[in-house]
Design an enzyme around this catalytic site. Structure first.
Site, mmCIF file in Angstrom:
data_model
loop_
_atom_site.group_PDB
_atom_site.id
_atom_site.type_symbol
_atom_site.label_atom_id
_atom_site.label_comp_id
_atom_site.label_asym_id
_atom_site.label_seq_id
_atom_site.Cartn_x
_atom_site.Cartn_y
_atom_site.Cartn_z
ATOM 1 N N PRO A 1 0.798 -1.231 0.000
ATOM 2 C CA PRO A 1 0.000 0.000 0.000
ATOM 3 C C PRO A 1 0.830 1.280 0.000
ATOM 4 C CG PRO A 1 -0.122 -1.118 2.127
ATOM 5 C CD PRO A 1 0.538 -2.066 1.172
ATOM 6 N N ASN A 2 0.332 2.230 -0.749
ATOM 7 C CA ASN A 2 0.871 3.595 -0.883
ATOM 8 C C ASN A 2 2.127 3.691 -1.732
ATOM 9 O OD1 ASN A 2 -1.121 4.932 0.804
ATOM 10 N ND2 ASN A 2 -0.170 3.846 2.513
ATOM 11 N N ARG B 1 5.877 12.229 -2.996
ATOM 12 C CA ARG B 1 5.985 12.726 -1.616
ATOM 13 C C ARG B 1 7.144 12.019 -0.922
ATOM 14 N NH1 ARG B 1 0.849 13.885 0.699
ATOM 15 N NH2 ARG B 1 2.047 14.488 2.532
ATOM 16 N N TYR C 1 11.953 7.938 0.704
ATOM 17 C CA TYR C 1 11.703 6.870 -0.265
ATOM 18 C C TYR C 1 12.335 7.097 -1.636
ATOM 19 C CZ TYR C 1 8.347 5.504 3.301
ATOM 20 O OH TYR C 1 7.767 5.141 4.488
ATOM 21 N N ASN D 1 7.710 -5.973 -1.228
ATOM 22 C CA ASN D 1 7.759 -4.865 -0.272
ATOM 23 C C ASN D 1 6.324 -4.719 0.241
ATOM 24 O OD1 ASN D 1 7.801 -2.546 1.200
ATOM 25 N ND2 ASN D 1 8.949 -1.331 -0.302
ATOM 26 N N ALA E 1 3.346 -0.945 4.740
ATOM 27 C CA ALA E 1 2.886 -0.946 6.139
ATOM 28 C C ALA E 1 2.388 -2.315 6.594
ATOM 29 C CB ALA E 1 1.806 0.115 6.327
ATOM 30 N N GLU F 1 12.238 -10.093 0.940
ATOM 31 C CA GLU F 1 11.538 -8.900 1.443
ATOM 32 C C GLU F 1 12.436 -7.686 1.195
ATOM 33 O OE1 GLU F 1 10.741 -9.320 5.614
ATOM 34 O OE2 GLU F 1 10.141 -7.217 5.859
ATOM 35 N N HIS G 1 12.737 -3.361 1.510
ATOM 36 C CA HIS G 1 12.251 -2.050 1.966
ATOM 37 C C HIS G 1 13.154 -0.966 1.410
ATOM 38 C CE1 HIS G 1 9.370 -3.855 4.586
ATOM 39 N NE2 HIS G 1 10.309 -4.693 4.965
ATOM 40 N N ARG H 1 14.230 3.782 11.883
ATOM 41 C CA ARG H 1 13.007 4.581 11.972
ATOM 42 C C ARG H 1 12.228 4.237 13.252
ATOM 43 N NH1 ARG H 1 10.047 4.456 6.389
ATOM 44 N NH2 ARG H 1 9.019 6.254 7.360
HETATM 45 O O1 CA2 Z 1 10.801 1.473 3.380
HETATM 46 C C1 CA2 Z 1 9.873 0.837 2.844
HETATM 47 O O2 CA2 Z 1 9.946 0.376 1.705
HETATM 48 C C2 CA2 Z 1 8.555 0.645 3.580
HETATM 49 O O3 CA2 Z 1 8.086 -0.664 3.298
HETATM 50 C C3 CA2 Z 1 7.612 1.695 3.032
HETATM 51 C C4 CA2 Z 1 6.265 1.754 3.767
HETATM 52 C C5 CA2 Z 1 6.457 1.807 5.275
HETATM 53 O O4 CA2 Z 1 5.199 1.708 5.916
HETATM 54 C C6 CA2 Z 1 7.364 0.705 5.777
HETATM 55 O O5 CA2 Z 1 7.540 0.852 7.168
HETATM 56 C C7 CA2 Z 1 8.711 0.766 5.088
HETATM 57 C C8 CA2 Z 1 5.455 2.979 3.339
HETATM 58 C C9 CA2 Z 1 5.280 3.153 1.859
HETATM 59 C C10 CA2 Z 1 4.626 4.476 1.620
HETATM 60 O O6 CA2 Z 1 5.156 5.020 0.446
HETATM 61 C C11 CA2 Z 1 4.930 6.339 0.179
HETATM 62 C C12 CA2 Z 1 5.624 6.880 -0.881
HETATM 63 C C13 CA2 Z 1 5.452 8.190 -1.217
HETATM 64 C C14 CA2 Z 1 4.558 8.971 -0.506
HETATM 65 C C15 CA2 Z 1 3.855 8.443 0.559
HETATM 66 C C16 CA2 Z 1 4.034 7.109 0.889
#
Ligand code: CA2
Length: 148
Positions: free
Chosen positions: A12-13, A20, A25, A77, A80, A101, A103, A110
């Site tokens: 997700p996301n 953003r 990221y 990946n 969340a 996996e 990330h 974090r």
């Molecule tokens: O570091 C990673 O790849 C995560 O899997 C990314 C997740 C986070 O919840 C994990 O703890 C670590 C979040 C992805 C959200 O991605 C976004 C990208 C741009 C703008 C907003 C969110």
């Protein structure tokens, strides 16, 4: 199982990548990441499919489909869902191939709620903090293992 067939799952996301939080990221979009994966996979002779979903059940359905379509490895990946989803862990436990996996960020640097991963209980390897290179490193590792 078909040798060298990989499914890349983005949780997700991750469809928002590039728009953003580039400090955490990176500035690449999900399409940039997938294109780099498709390019490397083609060079190495891998059959690759990249999918993203914001829905836990859809990610689970994709893992189930991978059990039956000859997929030999999953790069995931879970975003969340990494930190919450016993259901994705259970689905991956029913998949017989390799699981890596990935990330983008170093989750261990974090918030503490990001330090635990259900998926890591199943993953054969975990890559965190290398940005989009982590996905390519995962594919390299699978390729090296397949050719060992
Ligand atoms: O570091 C990673 O790849 C995560 O899997 C990314 C997740 C986070 O919840 C994990 O703890 C670590 C979040 C992805 C959200 O991605 C976004 C990208 C741009 C703008 C907003 C969110």
């Amino acid at each position: 199982m078909t040798q060298n067939k990989v499914l890349v799952l983005h949780g997700p996301n991750l469809n928002l990548l590039g728009s953003r939080q580039p400090d955490i990221y990176g500035s690449e979009t999900l399409e940039d990441i997938n294109n780099a994966l498709y390019e490397k996979a083609a060079m190495r002779g891998w059959d690759i499919t990249c999918r993203q979903s914001n829905h836990e059940g859809e990610l689970i359905d994709l893992v189930h489909a991978a059990r039956l379509d000859g997929t030999s490895a999953i790069i995931i990946n879970p975003a969340a869902y990494t930190h919450t989803s016993v259901a994705i862990l259970d689905a991956l436990n029913a998949f017989e191939g390799k699981v890596i996996e990935v990330h983008l960020s170093n989750v261990h640097k974090r918030e503490t709620f990001r330090h635990h991963s259900y998926v890591s209980l199943r993953a054969d390897g975990v890559i965190a903090g290398l940005g989009s290179q982590g996905y390519l490193a995962a594919l390299d590792a699978l390729d090296a293992a397949a050719n060992a």
